[in-house]
Motif scaffolding. Structure first.
Motif, short mmCIF file in Angstrom:
data_model
loop_
_atom_site.label_atom_id
_atom_site.label_comp_id
_atom_site.label_asym_id
_atom_site.label_seq_id
_atom_site.Cartn_x
_atom_site.Cartn_y
_atom_site.Cartn_z
N ASP A 1 -10.07 5.39 -2.67
CA ASP A 1 -9.46 6.25 -1.74
C ASP A 1 -8.20 7.51 -2.52
O ASP A 1 -7.12 6.75 -3.67
CB ASP A 1 -7.87 5.58 -0.98
CG ASP A 1 -7.93 6.47 0.40
OD1 ASP A 1 -8.93 7.75 0.67
OD2 ASP A 1 -7.07 5.87 1.22
N ASP A 2 -8.65 8.83 -2.23
CA ASP A 2 -8.28 9.58 -3.27
C ASP A 2 -6.99 9.88 -2.20
O ASP A 2 -6.89 11.01 -1.03
CB ASP A 2 -9.13 10.44 -3.43
CG ASP A 2 -8.59 11.72 -4.74
OD1 ASP A 2 -7.82 11.70 -5.03
OD2 ASP A 2 -10.08 12.90 -4.09
N GLY B 1 -5.72 8.98 0.22
CA GLY B 1 -5.48 9.03 1.72
C GLY B 1 -5.73 10.61 2.23
O GLY B 1 -6.28 10.20 3.29
N ASP C 1 -8.96 2.71 -7.91
CA ASP C 1 -8.09 3.50 -6.90
C ASP C 1 -9.78 3.86 -6.22
O ASP C 1 -9.96 4.48 -6.91
CB ASP C 1 -7.63 4.28 -7.78
CG ASP C 1 -6.90 5.36 -6.40
OD1 ASP C 1 -7.25 5.52 -5.03
OD2 ASP C 1 -6.85 6.94 -6.44
N ARG D 1 -2.60 5.68 -2.11
CA ARG D 1 -3.88 5.23 -2.62
C ARG D 1 -4.30 3.64 -1.86
O ARG D 1 -3.26 2.89 -1.63
CB ARG D 1 -3.54 5.79 -3.49
CG ARG D 1 -3.80 6.93 -4.05
CD ARG D 1 -3.94 7.62 -5.90
NE ARG D 1 -3.32 6.79 -6.88
CZ ARG D 1 -2.45 7.25 -6.78
NH1 ARG D 1 -1.36 8.62 -6.04
NH2 ARG D 1 -1.07 6.90 -7.72
N PHE D 2 -5.60 3.41 -1.89
CA PHE D 2 -5.81 1.73 -1.51
C PHE D 2 -6.58 1.44 -2.50
O PHE D 2 -7.22 1.77 -3.30
CB PHE D 2 -6.78 1.94 -0.31
CG PHE D 2 -7.01 0.80 0.01
CD1 PHE D 2 -6.57 0.03 0.77
CD2 PHE D 2 -8.46 0.68 -0.59
CE1 PHE D 2 -7.10 -1.76 0.92
CE2 PHE D 2 -8.97 -0.59 -0.28
CZ PHE D 2 -7.94 -1.83 0.43
N SER E 1 -16.45 4.78 3.52
CA SER E 1 -14.95 5.16 3.36
C SER E 1 -14.66 4.06 2.08
O SER E 1 -15.58 4.18 1.54
CB SER E 1 -14.80 4.26 3.71
OG SER E 1 -15.15 2.84 4.32
N HIS E 2 -13.57 3.79 2.01
CA HIS E 2 -12.72 3.63 0.29
C HIS E 2 -13.00 1.93 1.68
O HIS E 2 -13.24 0.85 0.38
CB HIS E 2 -11.13 3.34 0.91
CG HIS E 2 -10.35 3.11 1.86
ND1 HIS E 2 -10.97 3.78 2.69
CD2 HIS E 2 -9.52 2.43 2.20
CE1 HIS E 2 -9.56 3.67 4.03
NE2 HIS E 2 -9.12 2.30 3.32
N VAL F 1 -15.32 8.65 -0.90
CA VAL F 1 -15.56 8.12 -2.40
C VAL F 1 -17.44 7.75 -2.77
O VAL F 1 -18.06 7.61 -1.65
CB VAL F 1 -14.65 7.29 -2.53
CG1 VAL F 1 -15.46 5.79 -0.79
CG2 VAL F 1 -15.19 6.26 -3.60
N ARG G 1 0.51 -1.39 -0.32
CA ARG G 1 0.02 0.07 0.63
C ARG G 1 0.53 1.18 0.08
O ARG G 1 1.83 1.63 0.65
CB ARG G 1 -1.19 0.30 1.38
CG ARG G 1 -2.05 1.14 1.50
CD ARG G 1 -3.12 0.86 2.78
NE ARG G 1 -3.53 -0.87 2.20
CZ ARG G 1 -4.13 -1.29 3.67
NH1 ARG G 1 -4.13 -0.47 4.88
NH2 ARG G 1 -4.40 -2.59 2.99
N GLY H 1 -8.89 11.20 2.50
CA GLY H 1 -9.93 11.30 3.99
C GLY H 1 -11.19 12.03 3.11
O GLY H 1 -11.92 12.07 4.13
N PHE I 1 -14.32 10.17 -7.15
CA PHE I 1 -14.18 11.12 -5.25
C PHE I 1 -15.22 12.14 -4.99
O PHE I 1 -16.02 12.53 -6.05
CB PHE I 1 -12.63 11.24 -5.40
CG PHE I 1 -11.58 10.17 -5.47
CD1 PHE I 1 -11.85 9.16 -5.40
CD2 PHE I 1 -11.03 10.45 -7.34
CE1 PHE I 1 -11.10 8.23 -5.76
CE2 PHE I 1 -10.50 8.97 -7.32
CZ PHE I 1 -9.86 8.10 -6.91
#
Length: 227
Positions: free
Chosen positions: A48-49, A51, A46, A27-28, A131-132, A56, A24, A53, A205
């Motif tokens: 998660d922008d 990380g 992707d 991003r996730f 959340s992601h 999404v 990781r 917060g 996002f």
């Protein structure tokens, strides 16, 4: 300027997995391995922008194959698409099967009774915000090994695979994604059901606007989504 290249990968899902702690970065991703005659493609989705917060948003729904013409008839492999209506490219805000508006029938919001009728004929699909990890779980709900898949996005510059499998317009001025804004180049993930229809996963996002100009930039005065 828009993405340099945009297209769709048609193939068969081999497996999927999430980024682990050892891989990781900022991003996730949910990672897909997709098989085609050219080999196995790695597609990183992707969710998660960076990380940030910021959150999404996503949708999961089902479409008939005919509304995806001509893409659903393409042979397995990667296919470049013109960033224009009718080419098979997707636009979350403009494609008739994806857009959340009643088209050009009304300049202003239609009367309540008309909107109710429209919603019955073509129900609005609300965007879910979370959340992601929640977005990853929603995506994974349609990922079944062995299913045919369509992955819309940008091809990797090295090796086989796809990236930018998310909305690619509406990013705010000054953001990292601003330079990639454009219309008819949005990413998406679709898997074909046994009945021939497609399960669809779209995501964006929370910083990306839902109303954009012809260049894919947020309309003046709109800094974030409005759904």
């Amino acid at each position: 300027m828009p993405l340099e290249n945009h297209g769709v990968l048609s193939g068969t899902l081999h497996r999927h997995f999430r980024d682990g702690p050892e891989t990781r970065g900022r991003r996730f991703h949910v990672n897909l391995e997709v098989d085609t005659p050219a080999g196995r493609h790695r597609c990183a989705v992707d969710v998660d922008d960076e990380g940030s917060g910021a959150g999404v948003r996503w949708q999961v729904f089902t479409l008939g194959a005919s509304v995806l013409d001509p893409v659903h008839r393409l042979a397995p492999g990667y296919h470049e698409l013109s960033m224009s209506s009718g080419s098979g490219a997707l636009d979350h805000l403009r494609h008739p099967a994806l857009a959340q508006t009643p088209g050009c029938l009304f300049v202003r919001r239609p009367p309540a009774w008309v909107q109710t009728l429209l919603d019955r004929l073509d129900p609005r699909r609300p965007w879910v915000t979370g959340s992601h990890l929640e977005a990853a779980a929603a995506l994974e709900s349609i990922l079944l090994p062995g299913r045919p898949v369509l992955v819309f996005g940008e091809p990797l510059t090295e090796g086989l695979g796809m990236r930018n499998v998310h909305r690619n317009q509406g990013a705010p001025y000054g953001s990292r994604r601003w330079a990639d804004n454009g219309t008819w180049q949005d990413g998406a993930l679709l898997t074909r059901r046994p009945d021939g229809r497609y399960d669809v996963f779209l995501h964006a996002f929370s910083s990306q606007a839902d109303h954009t100009d012809p260049d894919g930039h947020p309309l003046r005065g709109e800094a974030a989504h409005d759904v």
